[in-house]
Design an enzyme around this catalytic site. Structure first.
Site, PDB file in Angstrom:
ATOM      1  N   GLU A 130      -7.891 -23.866 -11.404  1.00 33.37           N
ATOM      2  CA  GLU A 130      -7.165 -22.589 -11.437  1.00 33.37           C
ATOM      3  C   GLU A 130      -7.883 -21.577 -12.333  1.00 33.37           C
ATOM      4  O   GLU A 130      -7.971 -20.407 -11.998  1.00 33.37           O
ATOM      5  CB  GLU A 130      -5.733 -22.797 -11.943  1.00 33.37           C
ATOM      6  CG  GLU A 130      -4.791 -23.388 -10.912  1.00 33.37           C
ATOM      7  CD  GLU A 130      -4.406 -22.398  -9.823  1.00 33.37           C
ATOM      8  OE1 GLU A 130      -4.502 -21.182 -10.045  1.00 33.37           O
ATOM      9  OE2 GLU A 130      -4.034 -22.865  -8.733  1.00 33.37           O
TER      10      GLU A 130
ATOM     11  N   CYS B 103      -6.782 -12.655   5.930  1.00 30.62           N
ATOM     12  CA  CYS B 103      -6.517 -11.278   5.466  1.00 30.62           C
ATOM     13  C   CYS B 103      -7.585 -10.916   4.433  1.00 30.62           C
ATOM     14  O   CYS B 103      -7.307 -10.643   3.274  1.00 30.62           O
ATOM     15  CB  CYS B 103      -5.117 -11.203   4.855  1.00 30.62           C
ATOM     16  SG  CYS B 103      -4.541  -9.508   4.645  1.00 30.62           S
TER      17      CYS B 103
ATOM     18  N   CYS C  94      -6.503  -9.894  12.011  1.00 31.55           N
ATOM     19  CA  CYS C  94      -5.063  -9.747  12.258  1.00 31.55           C
ATOM     20  C   CYS C  94      -4.624 -10.467  13.536  1.00 31.55           C
ATOM     21  O   CYS C  94      -3.478 -10.917  13.644  1.00 31.55           O
ATOM     22  CB  CYS C  94      -4.705  -8.272  12.347  1.00 31.55           C
ATOM     23  SG  CYS C  94      -5.123  -7.373  10.835  1.00 31.55           S
TER      24      CYS C  94
ATOM     25  N   CYS D 132      -3.434 -13.849  12.679  1.00 36.58           N
ATOM     26  CA  CYS D 132      -2.579 -13.915  11.489  1.00 36.58           C
ATOM     27  C   CYS D 132      -1.143 -14.268  11.901  1.00 36.58           C
ATOM     28  O   CYS D 132      -0.601 -13.702  12.860  1.00 36.58           O
ATOM     29  CB  CYS D 132      -2.591 -12.568  10.775  1.00 36.58           C
ATOM     30  SG  CYS D 132      -1.504 -12.525   9.338  1.00 36.58           S
TER      31      CYS D 132
ATOM     32  N   CYS E 142       3.580  -7.195  10.093  1.00 41.36           N
ATOM     33  CA  CYS E 142       2.749  -6.548   9.083  1.00 41.36           C
ATOM     34  C   CYS E 142       2.709  -5.024   9.273  1.00 41.36           C
ATOM     35  O   CYS E 142       2.272  -4.527  10.317  1.00 41.36           O
ATOM     36  CB  CYS E 142       1.345  -7.118   9.163  1.00 41.36           C
ATOM     37  SG  CYS E 142       0.223  -6.346   7.999  1.00 41.36           S
TER      38      CYS E 142
HETATM   39  S1  SF4 Z   1      -1.678  -8.808  10.048  1.00 37.55           S
HETATM   40 FE1  SF4 Z   1      -1.423  -7.958   7.999  1.00 37.55          FE
HETATM   41  S2  SF4 Z   1      -1.277  -9.729   6.671  1.00 37.55           S
HETATM   42 FE2  SF4 Z   1      -2.139 -10.426   8.609  1.00 37.55          FE
HETATM   43  S3  SF4 Z   1      -4.383 -10.323   8.379  1.00 37.55           S
HETATM   44 FE3  SF4 Z   1      -3.706  -8.395   9.253  1.00 37.55          FE
HETATM   45  S4  SF4 Z   1      -3.412  -7.052   7.503  1.00 37.55           S
HETATM   46 FE4  SF4 Z   1      -3.437  -9.138   6.708  1.00 37.55          FE
END
Ligand code: SF4
Length: 379
Positions: free
Chosen positions: A46, A213, A220, A223, A229
């Site tokens: 960490e 991200c 995205c 994601c 988002c």
């Molecule tokens: S959708 Fe939003 S949270 Fe997901 S990778 Fe894209 S910017 Fe990041």
């Protein structure tokens, strides 16, 4: 929302022992929620990860665990051993704080009457975040990271990756550091949404920030939060997190003397413990004043900081080095020692060493090219 993240993480997260060996118990599988892990290796990881990416940290963590596999071995090591193992990771105050903290933790564990072979038993380590927060170099996010990883404690984290993900998810209109309490609340809400799974949730958040991200090119389309988002909906996720107006980065020329005596030894000094490079060794020198010749800078600095007189000779090398807050050019000259017993007037200590011994001392990264140039020159 948190559940979607965990579903993604089971297939797409960094859950491999080769990627995060500190997260794996002896049986070699990802820990079940009720299992506790050794906090020692997690704490080291960490702290290393505070300013550094996982793939850079991995070889350092492995070397560290080979040298100091247990808390008591770290506590009994010298600062020089610790700094040498950290050499190249940067932000050396982290290494010095780890070292200091190991002694505090050891004293605490000894006070609780633990047998010496039991220090690495998870149950003997503090589980109260307030105890960790009193230790050097441990902030709220690091304490949350250590305790959620080791004990599955329901504590949130908020490192750079997590800030970026949350800033984008909410399309937050100002720099995250100006809205810390809001960001902590968002991170805590995610933990609260999946009771008993905080270890996995925090790991998933970090993995999403590090692999999907990402700062410049977020993916995205893969994601788990694409439908939620706000930054993605605005079609410009890279605009988040909103940044502070950029500061101009100062540039400074540093005159450095590689001072050699009649015995062929080289003069090095150990920096004071404060600051970014505190405790590391270096070749003496300092900032060039406006209008000053670099050879005069070197003479002046060595007189002011070491009380010695030198004859400045040929240039050995120029090295440009950029830190996050300043850019430096080191103009390095060979110098012949003429007079004066070197005094540590602006450092902890000074030492004449054989060139072949330089590798035994921890130096800042910028100095490795100076050492290589010196060894080539002497070859
Ligand atoms: S959708 Fe939003 S949270 Fe997901 S990778 Fe894209 S910017 Fe990041």
């Amino acid at each position: 929302m948190a559940a979607d993240l965990l579903v993604w993480w089971v297939a797409g997260g960094r859950r491999d022992v080769a990627q995060k060996p500190w997260m794996f118990p002896a049986h070699g599988r990802w820990p079940a929620p009720e299992e506790s892990l050794d906090p020692y290796g997690i704490w080291i990881a960490e702290v290393m990860l505070q300013q550094t990416q996982l793939q850079v940290v991995l070889p350092y963590w492995k070397r560290w665990m080979e040298a100091f596999p247990r808390l008591e071995l770290l506590a009994s090591a010298s600062e020089q051993q610790v700094l040498l193992l950290w050499q190249g990771l940067g932000y050396y105050s982290r290494a010095r704080r780890l070292h200091a903290t190991s002694r505090l933790l050891l004293a605490q564990l000894e006070r609780s009457d633990v047998e010496s072979n039991g220090f690495n038993q998870p149950s003997h380590w503090p589980v109260d975040p307030e105890v960790w927060l009193e230790l050097p170099g441990i902030g709220r996010s690091t304490a949350g990271g250590i305790l959620s990883s080791a004990f599955n404690s329901p504590l949130a984290i908020l490192d750079g990756n997590v800030r970026r993900v949350l800033a984008r998810l909410h399309a937050h209109p100002e720099p995250p550091m100006r809205a810390q309490s809001q960001f902590w609340l968002w991170s805590e809400n995610l933990i609260d949404a999946v009771p008993g799974l905080s270890r996995n949730l925090n790991q998933a958040l970090m993995d999403l920030g590090a692999t999907v991200c990402t700062p410049r090119h977020p993916s995205c389309e893969v994601c788990p939060w694409d439908a939620l988002c706000a930054a993605y909906a605005s079609d410009s996720p890279q605009q988040y997190p909103v940044k502070e107006a950029p500061r101009e980065i100062p540039f400074q020329v540093i005159g450095v003397g590689v001072v050699i005596n009649d015995a062929g030894e080289v003069l090095i000094d150990q920096r004071l413990n404060e600051g970014l490079l505190g405790g590391l060794w270096e070749f003496p020198g300092g900032k060039q004043e406006p209008g000053e010749l670099i050879t005069d800078t070197i003479c002046r600095e060595l007189r002011e900081e070491l009380a010695i007189e030198v004859r400045v000779e040929q240039e050995l090398i120029k090295v440009d080095h950029a830190y996050s807050h300043k850019k430096l050019r080191f103009e390095v000259h060979l110098c012949h020692w003429l007079a004066g017993d070197p005094q540590p007037l602006a450092s902890q200590q000074v030492r004449w060493v054989k060139p072949s011994e330089l590798a035994d001392y921890p130096f800042p990264a910028a100095n490795s090219r100076i050492i290589a140039a010196l060894l080539k020159h002497l070859d």
